[in-house]
Design an enzyme around this catalytic site. Structure first.
Site, PDB file in Angstrom:
ATOM      1  N   GLU A   1      84.564  32.381  57.613  1.00 23.66           N
ATOM      2  CA  GLU A   1      83.149  32.198  57.926  1.00 23.66           C
ATOM      3  C   GLU A   1      82.344  31.884  56.659  1.00 23.66           C
ATOM      4  OE1 GLU A   1      79.724  34.970  60.144  1.00 23.66           O
ATOM      5  OE2 GLU A   1      81.660  35.823  59.537  1.00 23.66           O
TER       6      GLU A   1
ATOM      7  N   LYS B   1      77.186  30.344  65.642  1.00 25.75           N
ATOM      8  CA  LYS B   1      77.605  31.707  65.978  1.00 25.75           C
ATOM      9  C   LYS B   1      76.736  32.239  67.110  1.00 25.75           C
ATOM     10  CE  LYS B   1      78.763  36.034  63.536  1.00 25.75           C
ATOM     11  NZ  LYS B   1      78.843  36.645  62.192  1.00 25.75           N
TER      12      LYS B   1
ATOM     13  N   CYS C   1      83.440  35.232  63.861  1.00 26.98           N
ATOM     14  CA  CYS C   1      83.426  36.658  63.549  1.00 26.98           C
ATOM     15  C   CYS C   1      82.941  37.539  64.693  1.00 26.98           C
ATOM     16  CB  CYS C   1      82.623  36.893  62.270  1.00 26.98           C
ATOM     17  SG  CYS C   1      83.062  38.468  61.453  1.00 26.98           S
TER      18      CYS C   1
END
Length: 689
Positions: free
Chosen positions: A60, A129, A185
């Protein structure tokens, strides 16, 4: 896939068999040093290119680095990130892997934590994200906007426009099964990860660009999530965490990379690396798609979620895979039915053995608890059935004398096997008797007018089956006489090959405890009972002697100069047939792919892992010619010759997730099918050597 890619010339190319080479990368990184990070990303991309990687997943925010806090909001840094992205896109034109990199990107006055898919000089798309952690050590909502509801938009990054949103699935037009999705994540820790919908929409490879910091026990948590998501979503899951070089002001990083497929760990990187590393595994997308086809709950879930494929944009790209021999980077079990987890070895063997014991206990109770009748030959199958019966008696707290064991010597019974049979029955304390079937066999052969009754050495199938049939006939009549039921001893491997006498023969019994256990697992379980002292030393000594005996039906007499009649000389090695069986019934793999996998599993005795405790002198290897020969035999026997025997199987428990052949369970097939399709595919696609 085009026919020219499926012929023997491309047999050794993994892409031809539905594999995609996936890697996670832990590159060097320096906090906020975008130029350094850009160069590190490209250095790993070139290493992956040399390793023929198809898809490379970075951590990330790897372009900027993750632990930047308020530096994320600095225009100078964000402008430099844009320039670096442009350079990475340009450099990727000469590289084969699709690169998944992480970067902070601006869009309409907001900043997004993004994953970018780059292929051969093209920015394929950008995924924001969805879930931003904002608890304990995390504070992402201070800097980033979430991207959960972004759909059908575009973004400008690195000087080019590209699809932008949480609705992207990327699909290679020229490599079947290469469909991937990006999550980042915390998305993975959500109650319903975005990748679940992506899998239902068709993505076979789920990826996670992560900067998860490391704390005690967190590695286990990541493994648990990767394993469960790859199993539940019927997919592969590749996870790449940030490594050394990130800021350690308040946190630490271990650079963990791992790749799972259908719940199986394919590869894992070294943690806390001192050098950049690639974690590489070849993912079987054909296996994934085949499993989804069999797993109707997967399709029902897609319907229940209103067909998620309608909500995703499919971003097509030309990948240009190499159709040449680049090896296979993937753990392949030589013995797929045999437990292979060191940490769970005793548990797995205990479960396999006790599934049989429990099945027999219930059947014994259901019959009224009279007696168990079993023919004991001194071979592997009857030995295993007998020790299962002994354990069943122990569990039910009934004397082992309830087991009526009979040796039934015929024309070719050897002194060794007969002696082993008696020793085992004595050691286990069962009721032991012997009935010589030769007089009855001679009478039957005489009544039939068989040449053997006239003194001619004719040992045809009728000669063999007279003996096999009489043994079973005696056992059934003995069960009638003594108020018991017949325990079958034939195993899964024999049922697959039709290596059993139909009707009144070893195909039939009242209850077959071995029906779900292949030959290779029977050998291993017997060794396990020795190693864990399930029985006393006297029994263990006999078990050891039986394991060292050549597998033979002992139906054809041998002269002093002749070798013992060997089953495996005639039908082929059981270890290969069990390998073929597993991949055929469990995953429906075509013969050429079964041969490809067998070649990589068995070609070199020194490579790969053997089952724990497997004897060195029992380790074999096979070249492609041998694999092709015995696979051809397997295909004919399995698909065309022996189904009618399996359609009339007695009851018996399923043991392994690899499958069983009961017509009431795993395997339903017509008895009069032809094997032509499978044989032609093998001959068309697999070279002779």
């Amino acid at each position: 896939m085009s026919r020219e890619r499926t012929g023997p010339d491309h047999f050794h190319a993994m892409h031809r068999h539905g594999f995609v080479r996936v890697a996670t990368s832990t590159p060097r990184v320096l906090t906020a040093d975008v130029g350094f990070n850009r160069d590190a990303i490209l250095a790993e991309a070139r290493r992956a290119d040399a390793a023929n990687v198809d898809l490379l997943i970075y951590p990330e925010l790897c372009v900027s680095s993750y632990a930047l806090d308020d530096l994320h909001l600095q225009t100078a840094l964000l402008d430099t990130v844009e320039d670096a992205i442009a350079e990475i896109i340009s450099a990727s034109a000469e590289l084969s892997p699709v690169l998944l990199i992480g970067a902070p990107l601006r869009h309409r006055g907001r900043l997004y934590n993004c994953g970018l898919a780059i292929s051969r000089g093209r920015l394929l798309g950008v995924a924001p994200k969805s879930f931003l952690p904002n608890y304990r050590e995390y504070y992402e909502k201070r800097w980033f906007a979430h991207g959960r509801n972004i759909r059908n938009e575009t973004i400008r990054a690195g000087g080019v426009e590209a699809p932008f949103g949480s609705d992207l699935i990327f699909e290679a037009e020229d490599l079947a099964g290469f469909f991937f999705h990006i999550e980042i994540c915390e998305d993975f820790w959500a109650a319903v990860p975005p990748s679940s919908a992506a899998a239902l929409a068709g993505a076979t490879i789920l990826t996670n660009l992560s900067a998860s910091n490391i704390t005690i026990g967190k590695s286990d948590e990541r493994h648990m999530l990767c394993k469960s998501q790859s199993a539940r979503a019927v997919a592969a899951y590749a996870y790449s965490a940030a490594g050394p070089g990130e800021s350690t002001t308040d946190l630490a990083w271990d650079g963990q990379g791992m790749i799972y497929e259908l719940g199986d760990l394919m590869a894992e990187s070294e943690r806390f690396p001192t050098e950049p590393q690639l974690c590489i595994a070849d993912i079987d997308t054909a296996r994934i798609l085949g499993e989804r086809m069999r797993h109707q709950t997967f399709n029902d879930s897609a319907n229940d979620q209103h067909r998620p494929e309608r909500e995703f944009r499919r971003i097509a790209f030309t990948h240009r895979p190499c159709y040449r021999d680049i090896g296979l980077i993937r753990p392949i079990r030589r013995f797929p039915f045999v437990p292979n987890r060191q940490s769970h070895l005793d548990q797995d063997c205990y479960e396999a053995f006790n599934i049989q014991v429990e099945g027999l206990c219930r059947r014994f109770q259901a019959t009224g608890g009279g007696s168990m009748v079993i023919g004991v030959s001194g071979g592997l199958d009857s030995t295993h059935a007998l020790i299962v019966a002994a354990k069943a008696c122990d569990r039910l707290e009934v004397p082992r004398k309830k087991i009526l064991g009979f040796t039934l010597p015929g024309f070719a019974t050897s002194t060794r096997t007969r002696s082993n049979a008696w020793k085992l029955m004595d050691a286990l304390g069962v009721t032991a008797e012997e009935i010589d079937i030769r007089p009855a066999a001679e009478q039957m052969l005489k009544d039939m007018g068989h040449p053997f009754s006239q003194g001619e050495p004719v040992y045809d199938i009728a000669f063999e089956n007279v003996q096999a049939g009489l043994r079973t006939d005696y056992l059934f009549r003995l069960a009638n006489q003594r108020g018991g039921f017949v325990i079958g001893t034939g195993d899964l491997s024999e049922l697959a090959l039709g290596w059993c006498t139909y009707g009144v023969g070893d195909q039939m019994s009242h209850y077959n405890v071995n029906a779900g256990v292949p030959k290779t697992l029977i050998q291993y379980l017997i060794r396990w009972t020795e190693r864990t002292s399930q029985f006393d030393e006297a029994a263990n000594a006999v078990l050891d002697a039986i394991l060292d005996t050549e597998i033979s039906p002992e139906l054809v007499p041998t002269g002093e100069e002749e070798e013992l009649q060997s089953t495996q000389d005639k039908i082929g090695p059981y270890e290969l047939h069990d390998f073929f069986l597993y991949h055929t019934i469990r995953y429906g793999q075509p013969p050429s792919k079964v041969a490809f996998l067998a070649f990589h599993a068995w070609r070199d005795v020194t490579q790969g892992l053997w089952p724990i405790g497997f004897p060195d002198d029992a380790r074999n290897q096979y070249d492609l010619a041998a694999i092709r020969k015995w696979l051809e035999s397997f295909l004919w026997r399995f698909f065309e010759f022996s189904q009618f025997k399996r359609s009339a199987l007695p009851n018996g428990p399923k043991i392994s997730s690899g499958g069983a052949l009961s017509p009431r369970g795993d395997w339903r097939a017509p008895s009069d099918a032809k094997a032509t399709v499978w044989l032609e595919e093998l001959r068309r696609s697999v070279p002779d050597a």
